[in-house]
Design a protein around this motif. Structure first.
Motif, mmCIF file in Angstrom:
data_model
loop_
_atom_site.group_PDB
_atom_site.id
_atom_site.type_symbol
_atom_site.label_atom_id
_atom_site.label_comp_id
_atom_site.label_asym_id
_atom_site.label_seq_id
_atom_site.Cartn_x
_atom_site.Cartn_y
_atom_site.Cartn_z
ATOM 1 N N ALA A 1 36.812 -26.814 6.045
ATOM 2 C CA ALA A 1 37.823 -25.930 6.642
ATOM 3 C C ALA A 1 38.996 -26.753 7.181
ATOM 4 O O ALA A 1 40.160 -26.348 7.065
ATOM 5 C CB ALA A 1 37.197 -25.088 7.756
ATOM 6 N N VAL A 2 38.700 -27.911 7.773
ATOM 7 C CA VAL A 2 39.767 -28.787 8.253
ATOM 8 C C VAL A 2 40.621 -29.252 7.083
ATOM 9 O O VAL A 2 41.860 -29.230 7.138
ATOM 10 C CB VAL A 2 39.170 -30.003 8.995
ATOM 11 C CG1 VAL A 2 40.295 -30.961 9.406
ATOM 12 C CG2 VAL A 2 38.380 -29.561 10.208
ATOM 13 N N ALA A 3 39.956 -29.668 6.002
ATOM 14 C CA ALA A 3 40.681 -30.155 4.827
ATOM 15 C C ALA A 3 41.531 -29.052 4.201
ATOM 16 O O ALA A 3 42.673 -29.291 3.786
ATOM 17 C CB ALA A 3 39.700 -30.709 3.795
ATOM 18 N N VAL A 4 40.990 -27.836 4.151
ATOM 19 C CA VAL A 4 41.752 -26.703 3.631
ATOM 20 C C VAL A 4 42.984 -26.462 4.502
ATOM 21 O O VAL A 4 44.089 -26.184 4.000
ATOM 22 C CB VAL A 4 40.871 -25.442 3.563
ATOM 23 C CG1 VAL A 4 41.721 -24.198 3.297
ATOM 24 C CG2 VAL A 4 39.804 -25.589 2.482
ATOM 25 N N GLY A 5 42.805 -26.592 5.821
ATOM 26 C CA GLY A 5 43.935 -26.418 6.731
ATOM 27 C C GLY A 5 45.041 -27.425 6.486
ATOM 28 O O GLY A 5 46.224 -27.119 6.675
ATOM 29 N N GLU A 6 44.659 -28.634 6.072
ATOM 30 C CA GLU A 6 45.658 -29.661 5.773
ATOM 31 C C GLU A 6 46.281 -29.444 4.399
ATOM 32 O O GLU A 6 47.484 -29.669 4.207
ATOM 33 C CB GLU A 6 45.003 -31.057 5.827
ATOM 34 C CG GLU A 6 44.416 -31.420 7.175
ATOM 35 C CD GLU A 6 45.477 -31.689 8.232
ATOM 36 O OE1 GLU A 6 46.672 -31.690 7.891
ATOM 37 O OE2 GLU A 6 45.102 -31.892 9.399
ATOM 38 N N ALA A 7 45.468 -29.018 3.441
ATOM 39 C CA ALA A 7 45.966 -28.873 2.068
ATOM 40 C C ALA A 7 46.775 -27.597 1.875
ATOM 41 O O ALA A 7 47.816 -27.600 1.205
ATOM 42 C CB ALA A 7 44.787 -28.891 1.086
ATOM 43 N N ASP A 8 46.311 -26.482 2.463
ATOM 44 C CA ASP A 8 46.912 -25.170 2.195
ATOM 45 C C ASP A 8 47.522 -24.513 3.430
ATOM 46 O O ASP A 8 47.964 -23.369 3.358
ATOM 47 C CB ASP A 8 45.853 -24.224 1.612
ATOM 48 C CG ASP A 8 45.259 -24.762 0.322
ATOM 49 O OD1 ASP A 8 46.003 -25.422 -0.432
ATOM 50 O OD2 ASP A 8 44.063 -24.532 0.075
ATOM 51 N N GLY A 9 47.528 -25.213 4.539
ATOM 52 C CA GLY A 9 48.113 -24.659 5.749
ATOM 53 C C GLY A 9 47.045 -24.217 6.735
ATOM 54 O O GLY A 9 45.917 -23.869 6.348
ATOM 55 N N PRO A 10 47.376 -24.214 8.052
ATOM 56 C CA PRO A 10 46.387 -23.913 9.087
ATOM 57 C C PRO A 10 45.779 -22.516 8.983
ATOM 58 O O PRO A 10 44.616 -22.326 9.333
ATOM 59 C CB PRO A 10 47.169 -24.092 10.386
ATOM 60 C CG PRO A 10 48.616 -24.017 9.993
ATOM 61 C CD PRO A 10 48.690 -24.555 8.628
ATOM 62 N N ARG A 11 46.532 -21.551 8.494
ATOM 63 C CA ARG A 11 45.955 -20.197 8.407
ATOM 64 C C ARG A 11 44.866 -20.127 7.353
ATOM 65 O O ARG A 11 43.863 -19.437 7.518
ATOM 66 C CB ARG A 11 47.056 -19.175 8.119
ATOM 67 C CG ARG A 11 48.060 -19.113 9.245
ATOM 68 C CD ARG A 11 48.702 -17.783 9.430
ATOM 69 N NE ARG A 11 49.519 -17.779 10.624
ATOM 70 C CZ ARG A 11 50.338 -16.804 10.974
ATOM 71 N NH1 ARG A 11 50.441 -15.732 10.190
ATOM 72 N NH2 ARG A 11 51.032 -16.865 12.082
ATOM 73 N N ALA A 12 45.057 -20.870 6.271
ATOM 74 C CA ALA A 12 43.999 -20.949 5.262
ATOM 75 C C ALA A 12 42.775 -21.637 5.851
ATOM 76 O O ALA A 12 41.625 -21.241 5.580
ATOM 77 C CB ALA A 12 44.496 -21.722 4.037
ATOM 78 N N GLY A 13 43.002 -22.665 6.674
ATOM 79 C CA GLY A 13 41.885 -23.337 7.331
ATOM 80 C C GLY A 13 41.157 -22.413 8.286
ATOM 81 O O GLY A 13 39.920 -22.401 8.339
ATOM 82 N N LEU A 14 41.912 -21.621 9.049
ATOM 83 C CA LEU A 14 41.292 -20.668 9.979
ATOM 84 C C LEU A 14 40.510 -19.594 9.234
ATOM 85 O O LEU A 14 39.453 -19.152 9.699
ATOM 86 C CB LEU A 14 42.367 -20.028 10.862
ATOM 87 C CG LEU A 14 42.952 -20.947 11.957
ATOM 88 C CD1 LEU A 14 44.208 -20.317 12.566
ATOM 89 C CD2 LEU A 14 41.898 -21.205 13.045
ATOM 90 N N ALA A 15 41.002 -19.192 8.082
ATOM 91 C CA ALA A 15 40.269 -18.206 7.276
ATOM 92 C C ALA A 15 38.943 -18.785 6.799
ATOM 93 O O ALA A 15 37.905 -18.109 6.811
ATOM 94 C CB ALA A 15 41.126 -17.769 6.098
ATOM 95 N N ALA A 16 38.958 -20.054 6.387
ATOM 96 C CA ALA A 16 37.715 -20.704 5.961
ATOM 97 C C ALA A 16 36.770 -20.862 7.144
ATOM 98 O O ALA A 16 35.547 -20.708 7.021
ATOM 99 C CB ALA A 16 38.016 -22.067 5.338
ATOM 100 N N LEU A 17 37.332 -21.144 8.313
ATOM 101 C CA LEU A 17 36.523 -21.310 9.522
ATOM 102 C C LEU A 17 35.891 -20.004 9.964
ATOM 103 O O LEU A 17 34.759 -19.986 10.478
ATOM 104 C CB LEU A 17 37.411 -21.876 10.636
ATOM 105 C CG LEU A 17 36.709 -22.321 11.916
ATOM 106 C CD1 LEU A 17 35.814 -23.521 11.648
ATOM 107 C CD2 LEU A 17 37.746 -22.666 12.987
ATOM 108 N N VAL B 1 37.469 -27.681 16.063
ATOM 109 C CA VAL B 1 38.214 -27.467 14.818
ATOM 110 C C VAL B 1 39.142 -26.262 14.967
ATOM 111 O O VAL B 1 40.311 -26.298 14.548
ATOM 112 C CB VAL B 1 37.246 -27.274 13.633
ATOM 113 C CG1 VAL B 1 38.000 -26.791 12.384
ATOM 114 C CG2 VAL B 1 36.513 -28.580 13.335
ATOM 115 N N ALA B 2 38.634 -25.188 15.572
ATOM 116 C CA ALA B 2 39.458 -24.000 15.786
ATOM 117 C C ALA B 2 40.671 -24.345 16.654
ATOM 118 O O ALA B 2 41.799 -23.894 16.386
ATOM 119 C CB ALA B 2 38.635 -22.898 16.446
ATOM 120 N N ALA B 3 40.453 -25.161 17.684
ATOM 121 C CA ALA B 3 41.559 -25.561 18.555
ATOM 122 C C ALA B 3 42.617 -26.319 17.760
ATOM 123 O O ALA B 3 43.831 -26.048 17.885
ATOM 124 C CB ALA B 3 41.025 -26.435 19.691
#
Length: 381
Positions: free
Chosen positions: A305-321, A334-336
């Motif tokens: 989820a962290v990596a997705v947030g870096e690759a595709d943007g924080p909202r994508a990371g939050l969605a994975a989280l 990670v959420a923070a």
């Protein structure tokens, strides 16, 4: 005296005693006695054949203990069988000892302790200091572990994956007491790589080397944690990185992917980036996808989820989280981080403070507390 050489001989000496008929627990005690004697004698009188010297002294210690035992008939048989002094046999039982020390009947903590003592050659005191427990407690743990495996046949096939997990547990303890457990785990992993041809052994060794290469940059002078993105990459050990990458490439070329190889590939991508902003997060996400397929681990999904947030943007990371259990360790941290990246400092500060209360160690707690304080200061400025 070369302490690393002394400890490196421990498994082969122990294996020789076991093959001569000593039970594992008694043989391990005898080898420890021989190591202590070597520390006392070798500086003034170094032997021509260190391994042979250790075998001779350990076997005599074992026989002395046997003579004091109540089983007189077995004792006398063993005394009659005492071999004449001479060069130590060339048989290498190192791998069997690793299998025995990582036996599935042992708890992870017991397997680690027994591996460090029986294969690593560390004293009970050193292991106790490294794990911040009283020496008596560690002695009891090791004694129970030896009793547990005492009935296991020495030549019984073992599980390489279990051995690797035990070594990774040792590596992750890092440094405490007077023993550098990360360096010790690397030494033991090299030893295993020398006796077994397995791509996951290479994967673990590569992973250890790549992580260890960043060690000097992980903490600030005051002891506080330095996140990966903020580390001074000029302090990374380029020789260890190069060795780790080479070992990993050879392992991956065998097309037998395992979780340690995949983790090492992620570490290699971090090591390859000249600066944090140049990290190839898209490839890292792809490797995390491989890891998820291999392990289906919630912790791997969290890191993904962290990596997705870096690759595709924080909202994508939050969605994975959002798809993960919020009770997972580091979930709140990670959420923070992702909320901060998404431009929501208020939520991020609250979550950093909450994560600090859940932190497993003081260094991580202090780091998260500082993150919360930093955001609160920015909001009130």
């Amino acid at each position: 005296m070369n302490e690393v050489l002394l400890r490196s001989l421990t498994p082969s000496v122990l294996g020789i005693l076991v093959r001569r008929g000593a039970d594992f627990a008694a043989a391990e005690d005898a080898v420890q006695d021989a190591l202590v004697e070597a520390v006392r004698v070798w500086p003034d009188d170094p032997p021509r054949d260190p391994k042979g010297w250790l075998v001779t002294v350990a076997w005599r210690r074992f026989l002395d203990a046997t003579r004091a035992d109540t089983a007189r008939r077995r004792r006398e048989d063993l005394v009659d069988e005492e071999p004449a002094p001479g060069p130590a046999p060339a048989t290498d039982d190192t791998l069997q000892l690793y299998f025995l020390c990582a036996h599935p009947s042992l708890t992870p903590s017991s397997a680690v302790a027994l591996t460090l003592r029986a294969v690593g050659g560390l004293t009970t005191r050193q292991i106790a200091q490294a794990y911040l427990v009283p020496e008596a407690t560690m002695a009891q743990r090791i004694s129970r572990a030896k009793r547990t495996v005492s009935g296991v046949r020495f030549d019984q096939p073992g599980d390489v994956a279990t051995v690797l997990r035990v070594l990774y547990l040792v590596f992750n303890e890092g440094y405490s007491g007077d023993v550098d457990l990360a360096a010790e785990a690397i030494r033991l992993a090299r030893q295993v790589a020398g006796v077994i041809d397995h791509p996951e052994v290479s994967g673990l060794l590569a992973l250890m080397l790549l992580h260890h290469a960043r060690r000097a940059a992980r903490t600030a002078p005051d002891g506080s944690l330095v996140p990966l993105a903020e580390q001074d990459r000029g302090r990374w050990d380029t020789a260890l990185i190069a060795e780790g990458v080479t070992i990993l490439q050879l392992a991956l070329a065998r097309d037998r992917l395992g979780e340690f190889q995949a983790q090492a590939a992620i570490a290699a991508l971090h090591a390859d980036a000249p600066a944090a902003e140049e990290t190839d997060w898209v490839q890292i996400v792809e490797w995390y996808d491989e890891l998820v397929a291999l392990t289906d681990s919630p912790v791997v999904r969290l890191n993904r989820a962290v990596a997705v947030g870096e690759a595709d943007g924080p909202r994508a990371g939050l969605a994975a989280l959002a798809a993960l259990d919020d009770s997972l360790p580091r979930h709140t941290a990670v959420a923070a981080y992702l909320h901060e990246r998404d431009g929501d400092p208020s939520t991020a500060a609250r979550l950093y403070a909450e994560a600090a209360h859940k932190a497993p160690n003081l260094a991580e707690r202090d780091h998260l507390t500082r993150q919360a304080a930093r955001l609160n200061t920015l909001r009130s400025a």
